[in-house]
Design an enzyme around this catalytic site. Sequence first.
Site: not given
Ligand code: SAH
Length: 397
Positions: A212, A228, A250-251, A301, A341
């Site tokens: 970040r 995400f 984000d979803s 991510d 991850c």
């Molecule tokens: N980058 C973030 C962590 C990401 S965790 C950070 O630095 O804090 C992954 C995220 O993806 C979660 O918030 C989850 O809600 C979201 N997610 C999972 N599947 C998804 C999809 N198909 N479309 C959008 N978001 C999604």
Amino acid sequence: MAQLILMPGKERSAFKQSHPWVFAGSVGRLEGRARPGDTVEVLADNLRPLGRAAYSPQSQIRARFWTFDSGESVDDAFFKRRIAAAVARRQALPELRGQQGMRLIHAESDGLPGVIADQYGDTVVVQLTSAGADKWRQAIVAALVKATSCARVYERSDSDVRGLEGLEPTTGWLYGEAPAGLPVIEENGVHLAIDIEGGHKTGFYLDQRDNRQLLGQLAAGKDILNCFCYTGGFSLQALAGGAAHVLSIDSSGPAIARAQANLALNPQLPADRAEWQEADVFLALREFRKAGRTFDLIVLDPPKFAPSAAHAERAARAYKDINVLGCRLLKPGGLLMSYSCSGGIGLELFQKIVAGAAHDAGRAARIVRRLAGAADHPVALNFPEGEYLKGLLVQVD
Ligand code: SAH
């Protein structure tokens, strides 16, 4: 103490590599009685002692070594020593000293299989994922309190992997009292409230801290898409770094709401440059493509698509899909910051997937940086499985 005697030849990974796991298929016999989480003495087939481990009869990982020293007792003092050492290792790294949000114990990599502890200010959140860790809950909490002088400890043992050990999910306050509001940490100049009870994992993805920060350094003047986004960690660093515009997707509605609340915690940031979208990234990227929308920098991510090697193939397709779309949506010279991850997808395979994605998108691209988890998520050399987070910063022609 019961004795767990390995099959002939199966002592090698413990003896030659200090690997902390004993798989069910390596076990010859158990002599004596042991309940889940009990400490057993592990011996080679020729009865050479290998160390002491936590027994887990329901798991494919039948035992996890606490120590390779057969003379070392596993007791309250053991956890005090191990936990104090884990905290001290972090204090010894200047980049971690003074961090308000920090992983204190990274399980096997800190010599404590199944134990995760994350600190958010004066609150510590523990996650116990193995029968052995579960058994020593009280000793672990006491040692954490002693090593950190924290005000409270919350347990978030609701991860799916507990099921593999025959453990029920359990959450709640183990020490101190629930605080009035959410703990707030400062990460590289940005304030973030951490929903330890309702958020993902222990509330936040501390492993991405350095990445970040890197995004913040790359962001000036750029039109950024953060896929995400969860609670906005990358988005807020991009705004702090002077991004022209940050679109975050984000979803999860609650994650977006928390991200917006986090932005409001930082009145110094230009909120008018932030746009939030609750959507499925797989669909949203296709919509942008149709609309001819492009970006200077895209962060991908995603969640763990492959929790284990068994899911690797389907996961690889999902990674490929978003990376192809990401490459297509970049302006010439644009940057793709792409992560996995998934423990089941190794670094080499991930690089191949991203290479295939750039190829399919018809874009020449080069790796300008390899990315990994932060220093408070170390990878013990005897436990390569601990290296789950990998990323590539790719510049696309
Ligand atoms: N980058 C973030 C962590 C990401 S965790 C950070 O630095 O804090 C992954 C995220 O993806 C979660 O918030 C989850 O809600 C979201 N997610 C999972 N599947 C998804 C999809 N198909 N479309 C959008 N978001 C999604």
